[in-house]
Write a protein that holds these residues in place. Structure first.
Motif, PDB file in Angstrom:
ATOM      1  N   SER A 121       0.761  11.620 -12.331  1.00 40.18           N
ATOM      2  CA  SER A 121       1.330  10.583 -11.236  1.00 40.18           C
ATOM      3  C   SER A 121       1.350   9.104 -11.391  1.00 40.18           C
ATOM      4  N   GLY A 122       0.188   8.594 -11.692  1.00 42.26           N
ATOM      5  CA  GLY A 122       0.680   7.369 -11.447  1.00 42.26           C
ATOM      6  C   GLY A 122       0.043   6.547 -11.102  1.00 42.26           C
ATOM      7  N   VAL A 123      -0.391   5.034 -11.196  1.00 46.25           N
ATOM      8  CA  VAL A 123      -1.556   4.379 -10.189  1.00 46.25           C
ATOM      9  C   VAL A 123      -0.647   3.670  -9.072  1.00 46.25           C
ATOM     10  N   TYR A 124      -1.374   4.095  -7.697  1.00 48.47           N
ATOM     11  CA  TYR A 124      -1.013   4.056  -6.243  1.00 48.47           C
ATOM     12  C   TYR A 124      -1.882   2.519  -5.764  1.00 48.47           C
ATOM     13  N   VAL A 125      -0.701   1.910  -5.192  1.00 49.47           N
ATOM     14  CA  VAL A 125      -1.392   0.677  -3.956  1.00 49.47           C
ATOM     15  C   VAL A 125      -1.830   1.120  -3.570  1.00 49.47           C
ATOM     16  N   LEU A 126      -3.517   0.687  -2.643  1.00 51.11           N
ATOM     17  CA  LEU A 126      -4.934   1.480  -1.375  1.00 51.11           C
ATOM     18  C   LEU A 126      -4.492  -0.078  -0.578  1.00 51.11           C
TER      19      LEU A 126
ATOM     20  N   PRO B  44       0.763  -1.263   0.244  1.00 56.77           N
ATOM     21  CA  PRO B  44      -0.045  -0.108  -0.255  1.00 56.77           C
ATOM     22  C   PRO B  44       0.805   1.145   0.113  1.00 56.77           C
ATOM     23  N   GLY B  45       0.408   2.063  -1.431  1.00 57.57           N
ATOM     24  CA  GLY B  45       1.515   3.395  -0.983  1.00 57.57           C
ATOM     25  C   GLY B  45       2.205   3.121  -2.224  1.00 57.57           C
ATOM     26  N   SER B  46       2.423   2.592  -2.728  1.00 59.40           N
ATOM     27  CA  SER B  46       4.240   2.486  -4.051  1.00 59.40           C
ATOM     28  C   SER B  46       2.532   2.547  -4.605  1.00 59.40           C
TER      29      SER B  46
END
Length: 247
Positions: A65-70, A25-27
């Motif tokens: 920005s991109g795709v971030y893991v929740l 998460p957060g990456s």
């Protein structure tokens, strides 16, 4: 159909990588191009997979920005459930079911009153009392003619029966109070039968108030027992009895 199956397959693979800890998460996930090359699929398929993951609340797409893991919503839900105590659940039940009883007093049918009386008879017999207890509360919830209240009470019972910390606490208390429970349910039944809104609310609150106090008594007893055990262990550790025994 083939394309749809493919992007769901890719979404599942990416989700598995997330769950494995590769993308915590957060990456940020690798760029679309890298993912397409990694899974040997087209970039549109990757886009569809990302959309699917976004709908599932597994990732967040941030423009430029991109795709971030929740955080996994199921894990967050479980962490919340693990924090629910028997005291919290009982308080919530009292608040909701107290009003449910008051509402039911205005709308309960003769058939529902008869069904409630049947559950009381089962409780008196002592055989199947737990199931009868549950049915009693659900009948009242149904009698409100409010599906949201019924769903809430059904969920409360699901938590009562599945959360270990709650299930164990209730089992210890309920097994010692069959007589009290029966009397309290009878009081609720009489209030509903009399169509007395305030009496029904108070009877339900009294039922849960006794249960909360019983839970506190049990908790205090367990705490005292734990203190006794620790004291005994400490006494044994520093005792000089073994030296005195030599003389």
């Amino acid at each position: 159909m083939k394309t749809r199956r493919m992007f769901w397959l890719i979404a599942e693979k990416i989700e598995n990588l997330i769950d494995s800890g590769l993308y915590p998460p957060g990456s940020r996930l690798p760029p679309e191009r890298e993912l397409a090359e990694s899974f040997d699929v087209s970039r549109p398929t990757i886009r569809e997979a990302i959309i699917a993951l976004e709908v599932m609340q597994r990732v967040e797409v941030k423009t430029s920005s991109g795709v971030y893991v929740l955080e996994n919503p199921k894990q967050k839900e479980q962490e919340t459930l693990d924090k629910v105590s028997a005291f919290e659940l009982t308080q919530a039940r009292a608040l909701v079911e107290g009003e449910a009883a008051a509402l039911a007093a205005q709308s309960i049918t003769a058939e529902e009153l008869s069904a409630l009386e049947s559950t009381l008879n089962v409780m008196k017999s002592g055989v199947g009392a737990e199931a009868a207890d549950r049915e009693f509360h659900l009948i009242i919830s149904k009698a409100t003619k409010n599906h949201a209240i019924l769903l809430a009470v059904e969920n409360f019972w699901e938590l009562r029966d599945t959360l270990p910390q709650v299930k164990n606490a209730y089992a210890n208390v309920c097994s010692q109070s069959d007589k009290d429970r029966l009397l309290e349910h009878q009081a609720i039944y009489e209030a509903l039968k009399g169509r007395d809104t305030q009496a029904a609310r108070l009877a339900m609150h009294a039922h849960f108030n006794r249960l909360i106090n019983a839970l506190f008594d049990m908790s205090e007893a367990q705490a005292l027992e734990e203190v006794r055990k620790k004291t005994t262990q400490t006494r044994d550790l520093y005792s000089l009895n073994h030296l005195l025994a030599k003389h």
